[in-house]
Design a protein around this motif. Structure first.
Motif, PDB file in Angstrom:
ATOM      1  N   HIS A  90    -129.407  43.271  11.300  1.00  9.33           N
ATOM      2  CA  HIS A  90    -129.275  44.440  12.235  1.00  9.33           C
ATOM      3  C   HIS A  90    -130.725  44.738  12.884  1.00  9.33           C
ATOM      4  N   SER A  91    -131.680  45.012  11.550  1.00 11.91           N
ATOM      5  CA  SER A  91    -132.893  45.317  11.909  1.00 11.91           C
ATOM      6  C   SER A  91    -133.786  44.418  12.523  1.00 11.91           C
ATOM      7  N   VAL A  92    -134.306  44.721  13.746  1.00 12.17           N
ATOM      8  CA  VAL A  92    -135.013  43.932  14.458  1.00 12.17           C
ATOM      9  C   VAL A  92    -136.407  43.366  13.444  1.00 12.17           C
ATOM     10  N   VAL A  93    -136.927  44.593  12.822  1.00 13.02           N
ATOM     11  CA  VAL A  93    -138.188  44.325  12.045  1.00 13.02           C
ATOM     12  C   VAL A  93    -137.704  43.220  10.879  1.00 13.02           C
ATOM     13  N   LEU A  94    -136.611  43.371  10.194  1.00  8.59           N
ATOM     14  CA  LEU A  94    -136.267  42.307   9.295  1.00  8.59           C
ATOM     15  C   LEU A  94    -136.005  41.055   9.745  1.00  8.59           C
ATOM     16  N   GLN A  95    -135.211  41.128  11.123  1.00  8.07           N
ATOM     17  CA  GLN A  95    -135.250  39.730  11.651  1.00  8.07           C
ATOM     18  C   GLN A  95    -136.430  38.945  11.991  1.00  8.07           C
ATOM     19  N   ASN A  96    -137.418  39.647  12.547  1.00  9.30           N
ATOM     20  CA  ASN A  96    -138.638  39.118  12.774  1.00  9.30           C
ATOM     21  C   ASN A  96    -139.437  38.638  11.560  1.00  9.30           C
ATOM     22  N   LEU A  97    -139.439  39.446  10.527  1.00 10.74           N
ATOM     23  CA  LEU A  97    -140.080  39.236   9.360  1.00 10.74           C
ATOM     24  C   LEU A  97    -139.283  37.911   8.844  1.00 10.74           C
ATOM     25  N   TYR A  98    -138.017  37.818   8.635  1.00 14.30           N
ATOM     26  CA  TYR A  98    -137.252  36.780   8.344  1.00 14.30           C
ATOM     27  C   TYR A  98    -137.511  35.289   8.931  1.00 14.30           C
ATOM     28  N   ASN A  99    -137.658  35.385  10.100  1.00  9.08           N
ATOM     29  CA  ASN A  99    -138.087  34.466  11.124  1.00  9.08           C
ATOM     30  C   ASN A  99    -139.613  33.861  10.785  1.00  9.08           C
ATOM     31  N   LYS A 100    -140.430  34.712  10.743  1.00  6.20           N
ATOM     32  CA  LYS A 100    -141.776  34.289  10.349  1.00  6.20           C
ATOM     33  C   LYS A 100    -141.998  33.775   8.944  1.00  6.20           C
TER      34      LYS A 100
END
Length: 164
Positions: A90-100
């Protein structure tokens, strides 16, 4: 800009956002659950890619961490859809961190272990912030247990890195 520098900047920004949110509001247990899920999902993928035992072992612990935070979420009757799908947040911050972090971890075994260190350092920092708040003893005990485990995970990643 070097990929490691970019990731460190993301983690610093991520940690700063978590710190500000925790200072000014109640604890976001949904965020903490997703943070544990991020670790679990990345360790699952990197464990399969590099066949490093440290990822397999810690992945299981991260699943228990998710279950621990989920207990708090249920006890507090917090409305939250817990995504079972790997790599979805749900968290955009965590989604971006996961991807990177996942992209970095797929580069080499050493990069994968560095990703583990970054995740555990972030978890430790966030849990230490949360534990400064006035919270019920039962929640504090769960979070202290997660903090202790994250410190052990960090040490395991550092030991494995020194063996490469």
């Amino acid at each position: 800009m070097n990929n490691v520098i970019k990731i460190v900047l993301i983690v610093v920004l991520f940690g700063t956002q978590m710190s500000k949110a925790q200072e000014n509001s109640t604890i976001d247990y949904r965020y903490l659950w997703e943070e544990e899920k991020l670790a679990h999902d990345i360790y699952d993928t990197l464990g399969k890619k590099w066949d490093l035992r440290v990822f397999h072992n810690i992945k299981q612990s991260e699943r228990r961490h998710m279950e621990s935070v989920e207990i708090i979420i249920k006890e507090k009757a917090i409305s939250f859809e817990l995504f079972a799908e790997k790599g979805k947040f749900h968290s955009v911050v965590l989604q971006n961190l996961y991807n990177k972090l996942l992209a970095k971890g797929l580069q080499s075994p050493k990069s994968a272990l560095e990703v583990g260190r970054i995740i555990e350092k972030t978890d430790i920092s966030d849990l230490e912030i949360v534990l400064t708040k006035k919270i019920p003893l039962s929640e504090k005990q769960i979070l202290e247990s997660l903090l202790f485990a994250s410190k052990r995970h960090l040490a395991a990643f550092e030991r494995k890195m020194s063996q490469l």
